[in-house]
Design a protein around this motif. Structure first.
Motif, mmCIF file in Angstrom:
data_model
loop_
_atom_site.group_PDB
_atom_site.id
_atom_site.type_symbol
_atom_site.label_atom_id
_atom_site.label_comp_id
_atom_site.label_asym_id
_atom_site.label_seq_id
_atom_site.Cartn_x
_atom_site.Cartn_y
_atom_site.Cartn_z
ATOM 1 N N VAL A 97 0.846 -1.196 0.000
ATOM 2 C CA VAL A 97 0.000 0.000 0.000
ATOM 3 C C VAL A 97 0.882 1.248 0.000
ATOM 4 O O VAL A 97 2.023 1.221 0.464
ATOM 5 C CB VAL A 97 -0.982 0.055 1.211
ATOM 6 C CG1 VAL A 97 -2.040 -1.024 1.107
ATOM 7 C CG2 VAL A 97 -0.244 -0.039 2.545
ATOM 8 N N ASP A 98 0.332 2.302 -0.526
ATOM 9 C CA ASP A 98 1.077 3.561 -0.612
ATOM 10 C C ASP A 98 1.376 4.101 0.800
ATOM 11 O O ASP A 98 0.470 4.184 1.645
ATOM 12 C CB ASP A 98 0.217 4.555 -1.406
ATOM 13 C CG ASP A 98 0.916 5.871 -1.577
ATOM 14 O OD1 ASP A 98 1.907 5.911 -2.312
ATOM 15 O OD2 ASP A 98 0.478 6.859 -0.957
ATOM 16 N N GLY A 99 2.631 4.468 1.041
ATOM 17 C CA GLY A 99 3.048 4.919 2.363
ATOM 18 C C GLY A 99 2.365 6.210 2.800
ATOM 19 O O GLY A 99 2.046 6.383 3.984
ATOM 20 N N ASP A 100 2.133 7.115 1.855
ATOM 21 C CA ASP A 100 1.462 8.377 2.205
ATOM 22 C C ASP A 100 0.014 8.109 2.647
ATOM 23 O O ASP A 100 -0.471 8.690 3.614
ATOM 24 C CB ASP A 100 1.461 9.339 1.009
ATOM 25 C CG ASP A 100 2.860 9.829 0.671
ATOM 26 O OD1 ASP A 100 3.678 9.984 1.600
ATOM 27 O OD2 ASP A 100 3.152 10.054 -0.523
ATOM 28 N N ARG A 101 -0.658 7.209 1.896
ATOM 29 C CA ARG A 101 -2.047 6.868 2.250
ATOM 30 C C ARG A 101 -2.074 6.129 3.589
ATOM 31 O O ARG A 101 -3.011 6.279 4.372
ATOM 32 C CB ARG A 101 -2.704 6.000 1.181
ATOM 33 C CG ARG A 101 -2.593 6.552 -0.244
ATOM 34 C CD ARG A 101 -3.203 7.916 -0.417
ATOM 35 N NE ARG A 101 -4.531 7.970 -0.974
ATOM 36 C CZ ARG A 101 -4.820 7.833 -2.276
ATOM 37 N NH1 ARG A 101 -3.886 7.551 -3.147
ATOM 38 N NH2 ARG A 101 -6.050 7.983 -2.701
ATOM 39 N N ILE A 140 -11.651 1.600 -12.153
ATOM 40 C CA ILE A 140 -10.488 1.170 -11.368
ATOM 41 C C ILE A 140 -9.656 2.385 -10.985
ATOM 42 O O ILE A 140 -9.162 3.105 -11.845
ATOM 43 C CB ILE A 140 -9.623 0.164 -12.169
ATOM 44 C CG1 ILE A 140 -10.466 -1.063 -12.541
ATOM 45 C CG2 ILE A 140 -8.408 -0.248 -11.366
ATOM 46 C CD1 ILE A 140 -9.848 -1.992 -13.530
ATOM 47 N N GLY A 141 -9.554 2.638 -9.679
ATOM 48 C CA GLY A 141 -8.810 3.808 -9.206
ATOM 49 C C GLY A 141 -7.308 3.587 -9.266
ATOM 50 O O GLY A 141 -6.843 2.459 -9.420
ATOM 51 N N GLU A 142 -6.574 4.650 -9.153
ATOM 52 C CA GLU A 142 -5.113 4.562 -9.224
ATOM 53 C C GLU A 142 -4.504 4.682 -7.842
ATOM 54 O O GLU A 142 -4.236 5.759 -7.367
ATOM 55 C CB GLU A 142 -4.572 5.664 -10.124
ATOM 56 C CG GLU A 142 -4.866 5.414 -11.573
ATOM 57 C CD GLU A 142 -4.248 6.453 -12.446
ATOM 58 O OE1 GLU A 142 -3.511 7.305 -11.935
ATOM 59 O OE2 GLU A 142 -4.503 6.417 -13.649
ATOM 60 N N ASP A 143 -4.330 3.582 -7.184
ATOM 61 C CA ASP A 143 -3.712 3.574 -5.871
ATOM 62 C C ASP A 143 -2.889 2.304 -5.824
ATOM 63 O O ASP A 143 -3.337 1.277 -5.358
ATOM 64 C CB ASP A 143 -4.810 3.571 -4.790
ATOM 65 C CG ASP A 143 -4.217 3.760 -3.414
ATOM 66 O OD1 ASP A 143 -2.983 3.776 -3.299
ATOM 67 O OD2 ASP A 143 -4.983 3.873 -2.453
ATOM 68 N N TRP A 144 -1.716 2.378 -6.404
ATOM 69 C CA TRP A 144 -0.967 1.170 -6.720
ATOM 70 C C TRP A 144 0.181 0.902 -5.771
ATOM 71 O O TRP A 144 1.111 0.189 -6.107
ATOM 72 C CB TRP A 144 -0.445 1.260 -8.157
ATOM 73 C CG TRP A 144 -1.542 1.228 -9.169
ATOM 74 C CD1 TRP A 144 -2.871 1.119 -8.934
ATOM 75 C CD2 TRP A 144 -1.400 1.296 -10.584
ATOM 76 N NE1 TRP A 144 -3.564 1.116 -10.117
ATOM 77 C CE2 TRP A 144 -2.691 1.233 -11.139
ATOM 78 C CE3 TRP A 144 -0.296 1.411 -11.439
ATOM 79 C CZ2 TRP A 144 -2.907 1.271 -12.505
ATOM 80 C CZ3 TRP A 144 -0.525 1.449 -12.797
ATOM 81 C CH2 TRP A 144 -1.813 1.382 -13.328
ATOM 82 N N GLY A 145 0.167 1.476 -4.594
ATOM 83 C CA GLY A 145 1.194 1.165 -3.611
ATOM 84 C C GLY A 145 2.512 1.875 -3.851
ATOM 85 O O GLY A 145 2.588 2.809 -4.628
ATOM 86 N N GLU A 146 3.515 1.392 -3.136
ATOM 87 C CA GLU A 146 4.830 2.038 -3.189
ATOM 88 C C GLU A 146 5.601 1.670 -4.441
ATOM 89 O O GLU A 146 5.568 0.538 -4.872
ATOM 90 C CB GLU A 146 5.652 1.599 -1.971
ATOM 91 C CG GLU A 146 5.270 2.326 -0.709
ATOM 92 C CD GLU A 146 5.768 3.769 -0.689
ATOM 93 O OE1 GLU A 146 6.923 4.006 -1.037
ATOM 94 O OE2 GLU A 146 4.982 4.643 -0.330
#
Lengths: 268, 57
Positions: free
Chosen positions: A172-176, B51-57
């Motif tokens: 998961v994105d670190g900022d989120r 589909i949203g764009e939230d693809w992690g690090e």
């Protein structure tokens, strides 16, 4: 007060930076802190050293992201939790801080929904839906483990690996992740330390923005900063008081983020 | 390959070399579809998911 500090991966390429560690220790004299870190660069480097070539995909909006398949999420967790998180914990322990490293899946602190599909632009320049791999969107943050640690004067250091709703580990994105944690703790401040000194629009540093202004600014800033602004807004929407996007590569970066010049404060 | 849009009835042109998973859109209303298979030379489409764009690090 409770402050959540996100340290971007660009600041961690050479290990935990002394300027951040020192200032973090100083801030602990007055506040309860939680540190969330990134580290995408190191994941890529380690994966390649292990012979796992990283694949990057481009979204229709031009955003380039890691494609996290099963092997990649294993390496991702190994590096994020095993290496980067441990290095930060050790650097703080060396200064006498009771740091505890956890990942988002410990104590179900961060629960995410796996993205089953992604739309990418392929080498022919055409949009294609592909299997989503092991990335997730955070759907829930639980404060129980963090509060238990904070009450006992431990300092939680959180790696951005979440628990999937089917029991899997997810990138998961670190900022989120920082935004979700700040929200569930009702943090007074969420500080996003990065390698640039705040939000710059048309060459001008924006010192303060409302949530509404921050949303409107998304198309005027570069990629990377837009994700930070979105997370900064999310932190407030989730229940935190204010967000600060600030330079992490200067002396006393946290003190500067509260009082200094190289920063942007986002308020409700 | 041609097919029609479920939403507005417009004509959607699916490239001959389209692959499974490819996203095509209706030129009239913009509705997006995913090619699920090519059956006997004809594309089978389903409405594309958001589909949203939230693809992690």
């Amino acid at each position: 007060m409770v402050i959540v500090v996100k340290v971007g991966g660009s600041l961690l390429k050479l290990g935990p930076p002394e300027n951040i560690v020192q200032d973090f220790v100083k801030m602990l004299e007055e506040d309860k802190l939680v540190l969330v870190h990134g580290g995408g660069y190191e994941v890529t480097e380690m994966a390649e050293r292990l012979g796992k070539k990283q694949k990057f995909v481009v979204s229709p909006d031009g955003i380039r992201s890691r494609y996290t398949d099963k092997e990649t999420v294993e390496i991702y967790t190994m590096v994020m939790k095993g290496k980067i998180n441990s290095e930060i914990v050790l650097a703080l322990q060396a200064k006498g801080v009771r740091a505890v490293g956890i990942s988002g899946f410990d104590g179900s602190t961060l629960v995410a929904e796996r993205k089953k599909r992604l739309v990418i632009v392929d080498e022919r320049g055409r949009k294609v839906a592909i299997d989503g791999g092991y990335t997730g969107k955070i759907v829930k943050a639980n404060s129980e483990l963090l509060n238990t640690l904070l009450e006992k004067n431990f300092v939680p250091i959180v790696a951005p690996v979440a628990l999937g709703t089917e029991g899997e580990m997810l990138n998961v994105d670190g900022d989120r992740a920082a935004a979700a944690i700040a929200g569930c703790l009702k943090a007074e401040k969420t500080i996003f330390l990065t390698d640039v000194g705040g939000v710059i629009i048309d060459g001008q540093l924006i010192k303060e923005m409302s949530v509404e202004e921050a949303r409107k600014s998304l198309r005027k800033v570069g990629f990377g900063m837009d994700k930070k602004i979105m997370a900064a807004v999310e932190a407030i929407e989730n229940g935190a008081r204010e967000s600060i996007i600030s330079a992490g590569n200067i002396e006393n970066p946290l003190t500067n983020s509260l009082l200094g010049e190289n920063r942007t404060v986002i308020k409700p | 390959m041609k097919t029609s849009c479920e939403v507005c009835g417009g004509e959607i042109d699916v490239p001959d070399d389209a692959i499974k998973g490819e996203i095509v859109s209706c030129p009239d209303c913009g509705s997006e579809y995913e090619v699920t298979e090519i059956k006997e030379g004809k594309p089978v489409l389903k409405p594309a998911e958001e589909i949203g764009e939230d693809w992690g690090e």
